[in-house]
Write an enzyme that holds these catalytic residues in place. Structure first.
Site, mmCIF file in Angstrom:
data_model
loop_
_atom_site.group_PDB
_atom_site.id
_atom_site.type_symbol
_atom_site.label_atom_id
_atom_site.label_comp_id
_atom_site.label_asym_id
_atom_site.label_seq_id
_atom_site.Cartn_x
_atom_site.Cartn_y
_atom_site.Cartn_z
ATOM 1 N N SER A 149 60.275 -11.814 48.497
ATOM 2 C CA SER A 149 59.085 -12.561 48.940
ATOM 3 C C SER A 149 57.862 -11.692 49.214
ATOM 4 C CB SER A 149 59.418 -13.430 50.157
ATOM 5 O OG SER A 149 60.381 -14.406 49.804
ATOM 6 N N GLY A 182 62.887 -15.063 46.950
ATOM 7 C CA GLY A 182 62.431 -16.380 46.520
ATOM 8 C C GLY A 182 62.382 -17.423 47.627
ATOM 9 N N GLU A 185 66.658 -5.232 48.703
ATOM 10 C CA GLU A 185 66.266 -6.646 48.634
ATOM 11 C C GLU A 185 67.261 -7.490 49.429
ATOM 12 O OE1 GLU A 185 63.776 -7.444 44.861
ATOM 13 O OE2 GLU A 185 65.874 -7.575 44.292
ATOM 14 N N ASN A 241 59.621 -8.223 38.470
ATOM 15 C CA ASN A 241 60.858 -8.708 37.855
ATOM 16 C C ASN A 241 60.617 -10.160 37.469
ATOM 17 O OD1 ASN A 241 63.419 -9.600 37.255
ATOM 18 N ND2 ASN A 241 64.207 -9.410 39.353
HETATM 19 P P1 PGA Z 1 60.830 -12.706 44.929
HETATM 20 O O1 PGA Z 1 62.014 -11.944 44.114
HETATM 21 O O2 PGA Z 1 59.675 -11.734 45.009
HETATM 22 O O3 PGA Z 1 60.523 -13.917 44.116
HETATM 23 O O4 PGA Z 1 61.379 -13.001 46.281
HETATM 24 C C1 PGA Z 1 62.239 -10.574 44.282
HETATM 25 C C2 PGA Z 1 63.355 -10.120 43.391
HETATM 26 O O5 PGA Z 1 64.341 -10.858 43.241
HETATM 27 O O6 PGA Z 1 63.300 -9.025 42.803
#
Ligand code: PGA
Length: 246
Positions: free
Chosen positions: A208, A169, A163, A11
């Site tokens: 993450s 993030g 998630e 994504n």
């Molecule tokens: P991230 O985001 O891997 O940067 O934590 C995952 C997401 O929001 O789909």
């Protein structure tokens, strides 16, 4: 029923310009040379879906409108995404839920709009930090699943992404036991909803995920792939996650 084939989906969020085509080409050649024992998908911003499609990597979208066409300035319909060659669209990502006030009901309408066009909806669910602290994670995820999957959905056109909002993030991830617990609750809900076919619905973990923790997270029972934000932007990083499935 055998385990579904894993899906590793990137994504890109609001990242990516026309030059990102090179990253897709690089990813495609890494997969051609070294293989991928899972399905691979990149969901870039809508502005470059057309540019990136047709370069060997499956390209999907990050959102769609619930209507097919009409007076909705700035919005993009599932029909338009299909027209660009997309087979997948993410709906109900926590950033859409928080930045755009998307409710379960809206997410359900968007998923239905995508599925009506023959696309697979990747329906995102996950609890906030406070909800987990208060012991509400399972209840929140349960109601999101029940209220966000359309009545007309079938197992084949449905993917669920768990998630936890606090893991997105942040570099923080839940323990493998916590992931296993939530994914098992989601699997049971899918079995209730789709019968035996519920076993074939892919449940992705997101938040993450990176090459260094992918093996541990992807080995958890009922984890059938990943939804990856930051670590999907560079072909080398993303391939490191894909390679978990070799
Ligand atoms: P991230 O985001 O891997 O940067 O934590 C995952 C997401 O929001 O789909």
């Amino acid at each position: 029923m055998t385990e579904p084939k894993a899906l590793v989906a990137g994504n890109w969020k609001m990242n990516g310009l026309t030059a990102s085509k090179q990253e897709i080409e690089k990813l495609n050649s890494m997969i051609s040379e070294n293989g991928a024992n899972c399905d691979v998908l990149i969901c870039p911003p809508a502005t470059i879906i057309g540019l990136l499609s047709g370069n060997g990597i499956e390209i999907g979208a990050q959102d769609c409108h619930m209507k097919v066409s009409g007076a909705h300035t700035g919005d993009i319909s599932a029909l338009m995404l299909k027209d660009l060659g997309c087979h997948y669209v993410i709906v109900g990502h926590s950033e859409r839920r928080s930045d755009h006030g998307e409710s379960n009901d809206m997410v359900k309408s968007k998923a239905a709009a995508a599925q009506e066009q023959g696309l697979t909806a990747i329906i995102c669910v996950g609890e906030t930090d406070d909800e987990r602290e208060n012991g509400e994670a399972l209840d929140v995820v349960t109601s999101q699943i029940k209220e966000s999957i359309p009545e007309e959905a079938v197992a084949k056109n449905t993917v669920v992404a768990y998630e936890p909002v606090w893991a997105i993030g942040t570099g923080k991830t839940p323990t493998v036991d916590d992931v296993a617990e939530v994914h098992s609750v989601i699997r049971n809900l899918l079995m209730d909803r789709f019968g035996d076919e519920g076993a074939s619905v892919r449940i992705l973990y997101g938040g993450s995920v990176k090459a260094s923790n992918a093996h541990e997270l992807m080995s958890v029972s009922n984890v059938n792939g990943a939804l990856v934000g930051g670590a999907s932007l560079k072909a080398e990083d993303f391939y490191g996650i894909i390679a978990t499935y070799q």
